[in-house]
Scaffold this motif. Structure first.
Motif, short mmCIF file in Angstrom:
data_model
loop_
_atom_site.label_atom_id
_atom_site.label_comp_id
_atom_site.label_asym_id
_atom_site.label_seq_id
_atom_site.Cartn_x
_atom_site.Cartn_y
_atom_site.Cartn_z
N GLU A 155 -75.87 7.26 -0.58
CA GLU A 155 -76.29 7.91 0.67
C GLU A 155 -76.74 6.88 1.69
N SER A 156 -77.32 5.78 1.21
CA SER A 156 -77.81 4.75 2.13
C SER A 156 -76.91 3.51 2.15
N PHE A 157 -76.09 3.34 1.11
CA PHE A 157 -75.21 2.16 1.04
C PHE A 157 -73.77 2.67 0.90
N ARG A 158 -73.07 2.75 2.03
CA ARG A 158 -71.75 3.38 2.02
C ARG A 158 -70.88 2.79 3.12
N PHE A 159 -69.63 3.23 3.12
CA PHE A 159 -68.66 2.78 4.12
C PHE A 159 -69.08 3.19 5.52
N GLU A 160 -68.89 2.26 6.47
CA GLU A 160 -69.10 2.54 7.89
C GLU A 160 -67.91 1.95 8.65
N SER A 161 -67.51 2.61 9.71
CA SER A 161 -66.34 2.16 10.47
C SER A 161 -66.75 1.18 11.58
N TYR A 162 -66.04 0.06 11.66
CA TYR A 162 -66.28 -0.96 12.68
C TYR A 162 -64.93 -1.42 13.23
N PRO A 163 -64.93 -2.13 14.36
CA PRO A 163 -63.66 -2.68 14.86
C PRO A 163 -62.98 -3.55 13.79
#
Length: 360
Positions: A155-163
């Motif tokens: 929930e706190s350590f997961r995939f995030e979208s970036y350029p």
């Protein structure tokens, strides 16, 4: 209920494990404190967690008896067990095997301390790592043994979208020391450079315990890698979720070159963030990686095969995406904090601490 977890230094996988399980156990009503013998870079990640830092045996025994911890979980630092018992501490002592190095080192350490644990500890705890399971079954037949996976909070350590980065990134996490086998990373990097495949190499290092930095810098220069290699020291843990996400979306991989891992948190963290992993079979990572299903294995020091597998994942997008999806799902299903808390509370109940029952 109050527990104390003890380890040498807040660094690497043990720092991650302690932080994760403090949160998981708090959710089921267990209050946890940490005690480290030395300061370390992981202190920056421990906001809000009660932490003691001291190597003074008298001070440690005073803390334990004053705070009346129902149990003390001692990871690796077995030499503290006898002083605790001699001080009059009557709570449970659980010895935990984490971070013991190579198979040979683990056998040597666990054989040497067996008489101490048999006399003064109430149980042993270890992850479901094949070589640790074999050692404990061989030398600790008469002790209460508990073995279950460590945990990670997705929930706190997961995939995030970036350029998306302009070139694929090969990530590497560890210390500049023999067991992490950083030389293999540089050998693989040299193959990419000499064969004209553009990549960026990012090394996320904990320089608290590194021992071969001078040799490392010379080899990077000899292989002419400084133009494509970046060393990133001591990042806060939460920043690593961003880094793994960027590596995964770049078309790159996490390369794990370790000789032996007791668990291998970096591999699990990468999987949580959809970053595909190419790894040696370092034993502990078998809990995470099924070859061509949730990651890729290559033989130790076979740099040509590592190059081939990384290149395949860069070029074969359907395979790559399938591995990313399956790995992330596997991490969520098998290493959840809730499952860890349930198994931990069951262990406590079996030892008569709080008479807690497993609630899975």
């Amino acid at each position: 209920m109050k527990l104390l977890f003890v380890f040498y230094i807040p660094s690497g996988g043990m720092e991650t494990l302690n932080r994760q399980r403090v949160i998981a156990l708090k959710k089921i009503g267990i209050s946890c404190s940490l005690l480290y013998l030395h300061e370390g870079t992981g202190m920056q990640n421990l906001d809000g967690v009660p932490v003691y830092v001291t190597k003074d045996e008298k001070e440690i025994t005073e803390i334990v008896n004053r705070e009346r911890f129902e149990a003390v979980i001692i990871s690796t630092v077995a030499e503290l067990i006898l002083p605790l018992r001699s001080s009059g501490y009557t709570g449970k002592i659980i010895y935990e095997a984490q971070g013991l190095g190579s198979v040979e080192e683990a056998v040597f350490i666990l054989k040497r301390i067996a008489p101490l644990l048999l006399l003064h500890a109430d149980a042993v705890l270890y992850p479901r790592t094949p070589h640790l399971m074999r050692i404990f079954e061989t030398y600790y037949a008469r002790m209460k043994k508990f073995s279950f996976h460590n945990c990670i909070d997705m929930e706190s350590f997961r995939f995030e979208s970036y350029p998306v980065a302009p070139v694929p990134i090969i990530g590497w996490v560890g210390r500049i020391e023999p067991n992490k086998n950083w030389r293999s990373l540089l050998e693989v990097g040299r193959l990419f450079r000499t064969r004209g495949r553009r990549v960026e190499i990012r090394m996320y290092v904990d320089n608290t315990l590194g021992s071969e930095e001078e040799e490392f810098r010379k080899l990077v220069a000899d292989y002419r890698l400084w133009s494509c290699l970046t060393v990133v020291p001591n990042l806060p843990h939460q920043e690593m979720a961003r880094q793994y996400s960027i590596i995964g979306d770049s078309g790159g991989v996490l390369l794990s070159t370790s000789r032996v891992e007791g668990f291998g948190y970096a591999v699990l963290e990468a999987m949580c963030c959809r970053c595909p992993v190419v790894s040696t079979d370092s034993d502990g990572v078998r809990s995470f990686i099924a070859d061509r299903v949730t990651g890729r294995f290559y033989p130790h020091d076979d740099h040509e095969e590592a190059f081939r597998q990384i290149s395949e994942l860069m070029d074969n997008v359907p395979l790559r995406e399938e591995i990313r999806f399956r790995a992330c799902r596997h991490a969520a299903e098998q290493f959840s904090p809730g499952l860890y808390a349930a198994q931990f509370s069951h262990m406590l109940g079996m030892l008569g601490i709080g008479l807690m029952k497993q609630h899975v």
